[in-house]
Design a protein around this motif. Structure first.
Motif, PDB file in Angstrom:
ATOM      1  N   LEU A 129       5.670  27.604  35.890  1.00 40.24           N
ATOM      2  CA  LEU A 129       6.477  28.553  35.145  1.00 40.24           C
ATOM      3  C   LEU A 129       6.969  27.901  33.861  1.00 40.24           C
ATOM      4  CD1 LEU A 129       8.102  31.130  34.717  1.00 40.24           C
ATOM      5  CD2 LEU A 129       9.830  30.234  36.300  1.00 40.24           C
ATOM      6  N   ASP A 130       6.525  28.422  32.732  1.00 38.30           N
ATOM      7  CA  ASP A 130       6.906  27.911  31.408  1.00 38.30           C
ATOM      8  C   ASP A 130       8.089  28.730  30.911  1.00 38.30           C
ATOM      9  OD1 ASP A 130       7.066  27.020  28.817  1.00 38.30           O
ATOM     10  OD2 ASP A 130       5.107  27.757  28.199  1.00 38.30           O
ATOM     11  N   VAL A 131       9.301  28.152  30.958  1.00 35.04           N
ATOM     12  CA  VAL A 131      10.484  28.884  30.490  1.00 35.04           C
ATOM     13  C   VAL A 131      10.928  28.404  29.112  1.00 35.04           C
ATOM     14  CG1 VAL A 131      11.261  29.449  32.818  1.00 35.04           C
ATOM     15  CG2 VAL A 131      12.111  27.377  31.724  1.00 35.04           C
ATOM     16  N   ASP A 132      10.035  27.745  28.394  1.00 35.73           N
ATOM     17  CA  ASP A 132      10.317  27.408  26.997  1.00 35.73           C
ATOM     18  C   ASP A 132      10.059  28.674  26.190  1.00 35.73           C
ATOM     19  OD1 ASP A 132      10.606  26.391  24.475  1.00 35.73           O
ATOM     20  OD2 ASP A 132       9.525  24.534  24.887  1.00 35.73           O
ATOM     21  N   ILE A 133      11.065  29.522  26.097  1.00 31.01           N
ATOM     22  CA  ILE A 133      10.927  30.852  25.506  1.00 31.01           C
ATOM     23  C   ILE A 133      10.515  30.775  24.038  1.00 31.01           C
ATOM     24  CG2 ILE A 133      12.119  33.011  25.007  1.00 31.01           C
ATOM     25  CD1 ILE A 133      11.750  32.492  27.988  1.00 31.01           C
ATOM     26  N   HIS A 134      11.055  29.810  23.302  1.00 29.60           N
ATOM     27  CA  HIS A 134      10.831  29.749  21.862  1.00 29.60           C
ATOM     28  C   HIS A 134       9.587  28.951  21.480  1.00 29.60           C
ATOM     29  CE1 HIS A 134      14.721  31.614  21.215  1.00 29.60           C
ATOM     30  NE2 HIS A 134      15.250  30.742  22.034  1.00 29.60           N
ATOM     31  N   GLY A 135       9.125  28.100  22.358  1.00 34.64           N
ATOM     32  CA  GLY A 135       7.956  27.286  22.030  1.00 34.64           C
ATOM     33  C   GLY A 135       7.043  27.111  23.219  1.00 34.64           C
ATOM     34  N   PRO A 136       6.476  28.212  23.734  1.00 34.52           N
ATOM     35  CA  PRO A 136       5.625  28.121  24.931  1.00 34.52           C
ATOM     36  C   PRO A 136       4.275  27.474  24.617  1.00 34.52           C
ATOM     37  CG  PRO A 136       5.596  30.361  24.080  1.00 34.52           C
ATOM     38  CD  PRO A 136       6.582  29.596  23.233  1.00 34.52           C
ATOM     39  N   SER A 137       4.063  26.264  25.123  1.00 34.70           N
ATOM     40  CA  SER A 137       2.828  25.531  24.817  1.00 34.70           C
ATOM     41  C   SER A 137       1.883  25.437  26.005  1.00 34.70           C
ATOM     42  CB  SER A 137       3.167  24.118  24.325  1.00 34.70           C
ATOM     43  OG  SER A 137       3.977  23.437  25.262  1.00 34.70           O
ATOM     44  N   VAL A 138       2.332  25.847  27.179  1.00 35.75           N
ATOM     45  CA  VAL A 138       1.499  25.720  28.381  1.00 35.75           C
ATOM     46  C   VAL A 138       0.185  26.488  28.264  1.00 35.75           C
ATOM     47  CG1 VAL A 138       1.366  26.355  30.828  1.00 35.75           C
ATOM     48  CG2 VAL A 138       3.339  25.080  29.975  1.00 35.75           C
ATOM     49  N   PRO A 139       0.162  27.738  27.767  1.00 35.52           N
ATOM     50  CA  PRO A 139      -1.128  28.430  27.655  1.00 35.52           C
ATOM     51  C   PRO A 139      -2.153  27.665  26.826  1.00 35.52           C
ATOM     52  CG  PRO A 139       0.657  29.999  27.397  1.00 35.52           C
ATOM     53  CD  PRO A 139       1.280  28.628  27.398  1.00 35.52           C
ATOM     54  N   THR A 140      -1.710  27.051  25.730  1.00 40.16           N
ATOM     55  CA  THR A 140      -2.630  26.273  24.891  1.00 40.16           C
ATOM     56  C   THR A 140      -3.150  25.066  25.652  1.00 40.16           C
ATOM     57  OG1 THR A 140      -1.493  26.960  22.875  1.00 40.16           O
ATOM     58  CG2 THR A 140      -2.854  24.979  22.739  1.00 40.16           C
ATOM     59  N   MET A 141      -2.266  24.352  26.344  1.00 41.27           N
ATOM     60  CA  MET A 141      -2.658  23.129  27.045  1.00 41.27           C
ATOM     61  C   MET A 141      -3.625  23.396  28.191  1.00 41.27           C
ATOM     62  SD  MET A 141       0.851  20.926  27.217  1.00 41.27           S
ATOM     63  CE  MET A 141       1.552  20.196  25.731  1.00 41.27           C
ATOM     64  N   LEU A 142      -3.616  24.620  28.713  1.00 46.05           N
ATOM     65  CA  LEU A 142      -4.497  24.948  29.836  1.00 46.05           C
ATOM     66  C   LEU A 142      -5.672  25.826  29.409  1.00 46.05           C
ATOM     67  CD1 LEU A 142      -1.891  25.605  32.674  1.00 46.05           C
ATOM     68  CD2 LEU A 142      -3.460  23.667  32.477  1.00 46.05           C
TER      69      LEU A 142
ATOM     70  N   MET B 200       5.918  32.756  28.449  1.00 47.08           N
ATOM     71  CA  MET B 200       6.242  33.708  27.385  1.00 47.08           C
ATOM     72  C   MET B 200       5.056  33.871  26.440  1.00 47.08           C
ATOM     73  SD  MET B 200       8.843  35.543  26.573  1.00 47.08           S
ATOM     74  CE  MET B 200       8.673  36.847  25.364  1.00 47.08           C
ATOM     75  N   GLY B 201       4.241  32.835  26.346  1.00 47.59           N
ATOM     76  CA  GLY B 201       3.082  32.889  25.463  1.00 47.59           C
ATOM     77  C   GLY B 201       2.108  33.997  25.818  1.00 47.59           C
ATOM     78  N   PHE B 202       2.097  34.436  27.086  1.00 45.40           N
ATOM     79  CA  PHE B 202       1.203  35.521  27.492  1.00 45.40           C
ATOM     80  C   PHE B 202       1.702  36.894  27.038  1.00 45.40           C
ATOM     81  CE2 PHE B 202       0.318  32.615  31.332  1.00 45.40           C
ATOM     82  CZ  PHE B 202      -0.726  31.982  30.672  1.00 45.40           C
ATOM     83  N   LEU B 203       2.961  36.954  26.603  1.00 38.14           N
ATOM     84  CA  LEU B 203       3.558  38.237  26.233  1.00 38.14           C
ATOM     85  C   LEU B 203       3.631  38.459  24.731  1.00 38.14           C
ATOM     86  CD1 LEU B 203       6.477  38.263  28.815  1.00 38.14           C
ATOM     87  CD2 LEU B 203       4.293  39.461  28.977  1.00 38.14           C
TER      88      LEU B 203
ATOM     89  N   ASN C 180       1.135  38.161  18.906  1.00 35.92           N
ATOM     90  CA  ASN C 180       0.586  37.202  17.950  1.00 35.92           C
ATOM     91  C   ASN C 180       1.181  35.834  18.276  1.00 35.92           C
ATOM     92  OD1 ASN C 180       0.174  35.535  15.607  1.00 35.92           O
ATOM     93  ND2 ASN C 180      -0.153  37.378  14.385  1.00 35.92           N
ATOM     94  N   PRO C 181       0.356  34.797  18.433  1.00 41.72           N
ATOM     95  CA  PRO C 181       0.899  33.483  18.776  1.00 41.72           C
ATOM     96  C   PRO C 181       1.848  32.917  17.737  1.00 41.72           C
ATOM     97  CG  PRO C 181      -1.435  33.337  18.182  1.00 41.72           C
ATOM     98  CD  PRO C 181      -1.115  34.778  18.328  1.00 41.72           C
ATOM     99  N   ASP C 182       1.827  33.485  16.519  1.00 45.88           N
ATOM    100  CA  ASP C 182       2.742  33.021  15.474  1.00 45.88           C
ATOM    101  C   ASP C 182       4.090  33.738  15.511  1.00 45.88           C
ATOM    102  OD1 ASP C 182       0.842  31.252  14.516  1.00 45.88           O
ATOM    103  OD2 ASP C 182      -0.013  32.712  13.120  1.00 45.88           O
ATOM    104  N   ASP C 183       4.226  34.735  16.394  1.00 45.50           N
ATOM    105  CA  ASP C 183       5.481  35.470  16.483  1.00 45.50           C
ATOM    106  C   ASP C 183       6.613  34.555  16.927  1.00 45.50           C
ATOM    107  OD1 ASP C 183       4.260  37.788  15.718  1.00 45.50           O
ATOM    108  OD2 ASP C 183       4.147  38.652  17.740  1.00 45.50           O
ATOM    109  N   ALA C 184       7.780  34.743  16.297  1.00 34.24           N
ATOM    110  CA  ALA C 184       8.974  33.990  16.681  1.00 34.24           C
ATOM    111  C   ALA C 184       9.809  34.831  17.643  1.00 34.24           C
ATOM    112  CB  ALA C 184       9.808  33.635  15.446  1.00 34.24           C
ATOM    113  N   VAL C 185      10.272  34.214  18.714  1.00 32.62           N
ATOM    114  CA  VAL C 185      11.155  34.887  19.667  1.00 32.62           C
ATOM    115  C   VAL C 185      12.589  34.567  19.260  1.00 32.62           C
ATOM    116  CG1 VAL C 185      11.819  35.105  22.078  1.00 32.62           C
ATOM    117  CG2 VAL C 185       9.421  34.693  21.480  1.00 32.62           C
TER     118      VAL C 185
END
Length: 303
Positions: free
Chosen positions: A85-98, A125-128, A131-136
């Motif tokens: 579970l990646d709860v880094d809401i502002h900088g979700p990097s797990v999707p990229t790493m996997l 959060m990256g799955f939601l 655009n990957p450049d969107d800021a939360v």
């Protein structure tokens, strides 16, 4: 993104739990109907998860997500059913790493379906983001509600381990996790060797003490540089800060992971290092960090 709950089927209630002493079986004092049902739905998810472990650090840039991804993958390779579970809401990097960029979360009969990679289930959060450049740009209460939904409305199923990658610091996200998951096994705290980083990371250990969460151990990341040609280890940063911090604060030290160029390259390529470079000395060190987590006392899940 804030209306995930409206689009997700309701989680099963704690009526399915075989533990008559479950804390969610009875309404708490002054608890309204909605809060009671939410707590029961949350508990119905958590009681199917054996161990819940948060990976955290008081400082950014220490490679915390890299450690979290490889811990989760290492547990999966050891034959465990694992959620990440990646709860880094502002900088979700797990999707990229996997290598899961572009994947979407879909609704299933029992809730939102995590993205699966082998026997690893992933939510971020990256799955939601459209655009990957969107800021939360969210305040604390909204972030807390989203984390709650990630736990309550996602069909995690039966897991041996849930690894939670928290953002740097001791703010809203790690506090929300501690309040929502009770009990939680503990935290793996990540630092780099130099004293400046270790001083900030000490605050994470203090945070754990203040919220009553056990520190499972400290990982010292970027501990020396491994030459890709000769394999020689050179200490670019001051070494040993993580071990000294752990000893000084009376918590376990799990190990030192060196700077290996292949670790960064693997993350950029969307490949978990411990899986795709399993024969390397650095991967062996990562497995030694995973080993104590595999020895945690078994948890009887209320299935």
């Amino acid at each position: 993104m804030e209306n995930m709950e409206n689009n997700a089927p309701k989680a099963g209630s704690c009526d399915s739990c075989k533990d008559s002493s479950c804390s969610a079986a009875k309404r708490e004092q002054n608890e309204n109907d909605q809060d009671f049902e939410d707590r029961r739905a949350l508990q119905s998810r958590l009681c199917h998860i054996g161990h819940k472990i948060m990976v955290m650090s008081g400082k950014g840039g220490v490679g915390k997500s890299t450690v979290a991804v490889n811990l989760a993958m290492g547990l999966m390779l050891a034959g465990k059913k694992v959620g990440l579970l990646d709860v880094d809401i502002h900088g979700p990097s797990v999707p990229t790493m996997l290598g899961l960029e572009g994947a979407n979360i879909e609704a299933g009969p029992d809730g939102l379906m995590p993205v699966e990679l082998g026997h690893l289930k992933v939510i971020s959060m990256g799955f939601l983001l459209r655009n990957p450049d969107d800021a939360v740009i969210w305040r604390g209460p909204v972030k807390g509600n989203v984390i709650k939904q990630f736990l309550k409305d996602v069909a995690w199923g039966d897991l041996d381990y849930l690894i939670i990658d928290a953002p740097p610091g001791t703010g809203d996200e790690p506090l929300s996790i501690c309040q929502l998951i009770n009990p939680i096994d503990g935290a793996v705290v990540v630092t780099t060797p130099q004293r400046v980083a270790a001083m900030d990371v000490r605050k994470s250990i203090t945070f754990c003490a203040q919220v009553g969460m056990k520190v499972l151990g400290v990982v010292e990341n970027m501990s020396g540089f491994v030459c890709p040609k000769c394999g020689e280890l050179t200490h670019i940063l001051r070494s040993g800060g993580g071990r000294l911090m752990a000893e000084d604060m009376g918590v376990p030290f799990l190990g030192s992971i060196p700077i290996d160029p292949m670790v960064a390259e693997s993350g950029d390529m969307g490949q978990a290092f411990v899986m795709h470079h399993s024969a390397s000395p650095t991967a062996e060190i990562m497995r030694s960090v995973v080993a104590p987590l595999l020895e945690l006392p078994s948890v009887k899940q209320n299935l």
